[in-house]
Scaffold this active site. Structure first.
Site, PDB file in Angstrom:
ATOM      1  N   CYS A  66     -49.556 -27.332  -1.648  1.00 49.60           N
ATOM      2  CA  CYS A  66     -49.868 -27.826  -2.994  1.00 49.60           C
ATOM      3  C   CYS A  66     -51.332 -27.574  -3.327  1.00 49.60           C
ATOM      4  CB  CYS A  66     -49.552 -29.319  -3.098  1.00 49.60           C
ATOM      5  SG  CYS A  66     -49.929 -29.987  -4.732  1.00 49.60           S
ATOM      6  N   CYS A  81     -53.066 -30.505  -5.193  1.00 50.11           N
ATOM      7  CA  CYS A  81     -53.362 -31.663  -4.346  1.00 50.11           C
ATOM      8  C   CYS A  81     -54.566 -31.385  -3.439  1.00 50.11           C
ATOM      9  CB  CYS A  81     -52.171 -32.008  -3.450  1.00 50.11           C
ATOM     10  SG  CYS A  81     -50.575 -31.867  -4.228  1.00 50.11           S
ATOM     11  N   ASP A  82     -54.644 -30.193  -2.874  1.00 51.76           N
ATOM     12  CA  ASP A  82     -55.577 -29.956  -1.767  1.00 51.76           C
ATOM     13  C   ASP A  82     -56.686 -28.935  -2.051  1.00 51.76           C
ATOM     14  OD1 ASP A  82     -54.019 -31.684  -0.260  1.00 51.76           O
ATOM     15  OD2 ASP A  82     -52.723 -30.079   0.475  1.00 51.76           O
TER      16      ASP A  82
END
Ligand code: NAP
Length: 317
Positions: A136, A139-140
């Site tokens: 992701c 997200c990261d």
């Protein structure tokens, strides 16, 4: 009325599920929308949506929030529970088992449970998951400022997320097992035009390597020559497709070779009263637009099923 009984149960609150719940409730069916996490599905893993009509450019998070609010406006109930099994019952209807608490039941079920990211299944991938291996970018991505990153895959997701990651990374190398991309031409063109993006084509990842703490490199193999080479990276983002969440029904449901449900033209699966839409369904392309369109059909068909198949049977005793 049994509190745990719904006329229509929708399993999974991504774009398909939120749309199905909206239509089913608007048709005045008692509707539950089951979701284990927060509503939004894959929208929450997508930075920008630029191909949803009416919204030239909207963040995935904002579209998810708007859809979630809209989906409950007509009376659908959001049930925060992880569905573990859907059991078709002999007399019609379905039992819906959840991780915690008593089971629910429904006359018709619409499965919109999406999928999980496919894994590369190479040494080091799981060992370094969350320590340099990610599925992701939104997200990261911000954890990798100034680093050289690899993105694995050649579809829309890989190339779009590779472009997204260039905002943080010093360089992004797309590793793809072929010369040609599966991604749409417009997405490929945008990736090729990005000066921070490079390509390692005809290469497969043999191993994710690290220093015990974090990812430090990939071991790549040239598909043509078999030669191996290291690619030093601080992280690797893997976008090689999805595995559909189609294991919930405790009965055989017709599916294709990849496990996606086959449906008829009204989105009904091979099991009467179980419908499917979105990423769990076998189809040409998996877009937000197709998910919401197919979910509309599924909800209208499930409503008809409840009114024409289930209600007369129940009335007959
Ligand atoms: P996808 O289109 O199925 O592409 C998966 C990619 O991963 C392919 O390039 C495939 O290679 C590669 N791959 C698969 N297994 C692999 C393995 N074991 N090792 C190495 N490479 C592997 O998946 P996606 O990109 O996640 O997209 C899924 C769906 O969502 C698609 O329908 C896509 O159009 C849609 N989507 C659309 C948008 C958009 O329109 N903006 C954005 C994201 C996703 P091969 O090409 O060689 O098979």
């Amino acid at each position: 009325m049994d509190d745990q009984h719904y006329e229509i149960a929708v399993i999974g609150a991504g774009p398909a599920g939120m749309t199905a719940a909206m239509y089913a409730a608007r048709a005045l069916k008692r509707t539950a929308l089951f979701e284990a996490k927060v509503p939004g599905g894959e929208l929450l893993n997508t930075e920008l949506i630029e191909d949803y009509p009416g919204f030239e450019s909207i963040t995935g998070a904002e579209l998810a929030q708007r859809m979630a609010d809209h989906s409950l406006r007509f009376g659908a109930e959001l049930v925060s529970a992880r569905v573990t099994r859907i059991v078709p019952l002999a007399g019609g209807g379905h039992r819906i088992e959840v991780e915690e608490g008593p089971p629910y039941s429904a006359d018709a079920v619409i499965i919109t449970a999406g999928g999980e990211p496919r894994k590369l299944e190479v040494p080091g991938e799981l060992a370094y998951a969350g320590r340099g291996v990610s599925y992701c970018a939104i997200c990261d991505g911000a954890f990798f400022r100034g680093e050289h990153l690899a993105v694995v895959g050649g579809g829309d997701a890989a190339l779009e997320e590779a472009v997204f990651l260039t905002r943080y990374a010093s360089k992004v190398t797309v590793v793809h097992r072929r010369e040609q991309f599966r991604a749409q031409p417009v997405v490929v063109a945008r990736a090729r035009a990005n000066p921070k993006l490079g390509f390692a084509l005809n290469r497969v990842v043999e191993e994710v390597q690290g220093d015990g703490q974090r990812v430090t490199a990939l071991r790549l193999r040239d598909v043509g020559t078999g030669a191996e080479e290291p690619l030093a990276v601080g992280g690797v983002f893997i976008f090689i497709g999805f595995l559909p969440n189609t294991g919930l029904v405790a009965a055989h449901v017709d599916h294709d070779a990849q496990g996606y449900y086959r449906t008829d033209e009204v989105m009904q699966t091979s099991v009467a009263g179980i419908f499917a839409a979105g990423d769990v369904r076998a189809q040409l392309t998996r877009q937000v637009t197709t998910a919401v369109g197919d979910a509309t059909t599924a909800a209208v068909a499930a409503t008809k099923y409840v009114e024409e198949e289930r209600a007369p049977r129940a009335a007959a005793g």
